[in-house]
Design an enzyme around this catalytic site. Structure first.
Site, short mmCIF file in Angstrom:
data_model
loop_
_atom_site.label_atom_id
_atom_site.label_comp_id
_atom_site.label_asym_id
_atom_site.label_seq_id
_atom_site.Cartn_x
_atom_site.Cartn_y
_atom_site.Cartn_z
N HIS A 74 -9.49 0.96 4.88
CA HIS A 74 -8.23 1.14 5.62
C HIS A 74 -8.51 2.07 6.81
O HIS A 74 -9.33 2.98 6.71
CB HIS A 74 -7.17 1.74 4.69
CG HIS A 74 -5.79 1.70 5.26
ND1 HIS A 74 -5.37 2.58 6.23
CD2 HIS A 74 -4.74 0.88 5.00
CE1 HIS A 74 -4.11 2.30 6.54
NE2 HIS A 74 -3.71 1.27 5.82
N GLY A 83 2.66 2.02 10.70
CA GLY A 83 3.63 3.10 10.54
C GLY A 83 4.36 3.47 11.81
O GLY A 83 5.05 4.49 11.86
N GLU A 86 -5.27 -5.11 10.63
CA GLU A 86 -4.23 -4.11 10.84
C GLU A 86 -4.50 -3.34 12.13
O GLU A 86 -5.33 -2.42 12.14
CB GLU A 86 -4.21 -3.11 9.68
CG GLU A 86 -3.96 -3.72 8.34
CD GLU A 86 -3.42 -2.69 7.35
OE1 GLU A 86 -2.31 -2.89 6.86
OE2 GLU A 86 -4.10 -1.67 7.13
N LYS A 94 0.00 4.22 -0.23
CA LYS A 94 -0.69 5.38 0.38
C LYS A 94 -0.52 6.61 -0.51
O LYS A 94 -0.47 6.48 -1.74
CB LYS A 94 -0.18 5.64 1.79
CG LYS A 94 -0.16 4.39 2.66
CD LYS A 94 0.04 4.70 4.11
CE LYS A 94 0.25 3.42 4.88
NZ LYS A 94 0.10 3.60 6.30
N GLU A 150 -6.95 4.47 7.88
CA GLU A 150 -6.74 5.89 7.56
C GLU A 150 -7.96 6.47 6.85
O GLU A 150 -8.24 7.66 6.96
CB GLU A 150 -5.45 6.05 6.73
CG GLU A 150 -4.23 5.82 7.62
CD GLU A 150 -2.98 5.33 6.90
OE1 GLU A 150 -2.94 5.39 5.66
OE2 GLU A 150 -2.07 4.87 7.60
N SER A 181 3.51 -2.41 10.29
CA SER A 181 4.96 -2.45 10.51
C SER A 181 5.60 -3.79 10.13
O SER A 181 6.53 -4.25 10.80
CB SER A 181 5.30 -2.06 11.96
OG SER A 181 4.92 -0.72 12.21
N ASN A 233 0.87 -1.18 0.00
CA ASN A 233 0.00 0.00 0.00
C ASN A 233 0.91 1.23 0.00
O ASN A 233 1.52 1.55 1.01
CB ASN A 233 -0.88 -0.03 1.26
CG ASN A 233 -1.68 1.25 1.42
OD1 ASN A 233 -1.82 2.04 0.48
ND2 ASN A 233 -2.24 1.44 2.62
C1 PEP Z 1 -0.59 0.00 5.84
O1 PEP Z 1 -0.42 1.00 5.18
O2 PEP Z 1 -1.62 -0.66 5.69
C2 PEP Z 1 0.47 -0.41 6.76
C3 PEP Z 1 0.36 -1.56 7.38
O3 PEP Z 1 1.54 0.44 6.91
P1 PEP Z 1 2.98 0.06 7.56
O4 PEP Z 1 3.41 -1.23 6.96
O5 PEP Z 1 3.86 1.21 7.16
O6 PEP Z 1 2.78 -0.04 9.03
#
Ligand code: PEP
Length: 249
Positions: A93, A169, A163, A11, A95, A209, A9
């Site tokens: 997601h 992040g 997630e 983003k 976000e 992460s 992803n």
């Molecule tokens: C994500 O964007 O869904 C995500 C898991 O980000 P990261 O791997 O940077 O934590």
């Protein structure tokens, strides 16, 4: 046997320059034993699809509107994503849920739009830290899954990404026991609602992460069929190491 999936992803990262990372990735995987997906910004989907043609890398969007078309300035329909070359779309997601107030009901409508357009929906769920600290993670995930998945969801059209919001992040990850607990719970909920075949067929990704250094142990965890990767998907070398760990799992 569920086909494993390594999904990136990007983003809101990436202009034309980022296609060099995609080119490196596609050159490394003309074919692969696992499914590979990059969800680029919408502005890059058509160019990314061209770059990925003939490789094992599929291209996806990061959100879609629930309607096919109409007066929705700034939004993108699932059909438009498909037309640009996407075959997947991330839906719900955290976000999007947090920044845009998306509810699980809205997410179910978007997933239906994705199915109608012939896209595979990667439906996300996950708890905030206070929910985990209150001991309510499984209740929260159960409600999100129940409300975000349409009754028409099946193993060909739907992937679920767990997630934890506090792990995205941040460099923090749950323990492997915590990941297994949630993934086993989601699996049981899916079997309960959709029956053995569909419930056992829907792929479950872990996200939050994931890095080359922790990918192998996460992929060895119960009911983890792959990962949704943010930051570490931006560099071909990092994402390739995660893909290779998934192939080896
Ligand atoms: C994500 O964007 O869904 C995500 C898991 O980000 P990261 O791997 O940077 O934590």
């Amino acid at each position: 046997m569920r086909q494993k999936l390594a999904a990136g992803n990007w983003k809101m990262n990436g202009t034309a320059d980022a296609l060099s990372e995609l080119n490196e990735l596609t050159q490394g995987y003309p074919e692969a034993a696992v499914d590979i997906l990059i969800c680029s910004p919408a502005t890059l989907i058509d160019r990314a699809s061209e770059a990925a043609a003939g490789s094992a890398v599929a291209i996806g969007g990061q959100d879609c509107h629930a309607k096919v078309n109409g007066a929705h300035t700034g939004d993108i329909s699932a059909e438009m994503l498909r037309d640009a070359g996407a075959s997947y779309v991330i839906i719900g997601h955290s976000e999007r849920r947090d920044d845009h107030g998306e509810t699980s009901e809205m997410i179910a409508a978007k997933a239906t739009a994705a199915y109608d357009a012939g896209l595979i929906a990667v439906v996300c769920c996950g708890e905030h830290l206070n929910t985990r600290e209150d001991g309510k993670t499984l209740d929260h995930i159960g409600t999100q899954i129940a409300e975000s998945l349409p009754d028409t969801a099946n193993a060909d059209t739907t992937v679920i990404a767990y997630e934890p919001v506090w792990a995205i992040g941040t460099g923090l990850t749950p323990t492997l026991e915590q990941i297994a607990e949630v993934h086993d719970f989601i699996r049981a909920e899916l079997v309960n609602r959709f029956g053995e075949e569909t419930g056992n067929g829907i792929r479950l990704l872990y996200g939050g992460s994931v890095k080359p250094a922790n990918a192998a142990e996460i992929f060895a965890t119960s009911n983890v069929d792959g990962a949704l990767v943010g930051g570490a998907s931006l560099k071909a070398a990092d994402f390739s190491a995660i893909i290779d760990a998934l192939v080896a799992a």
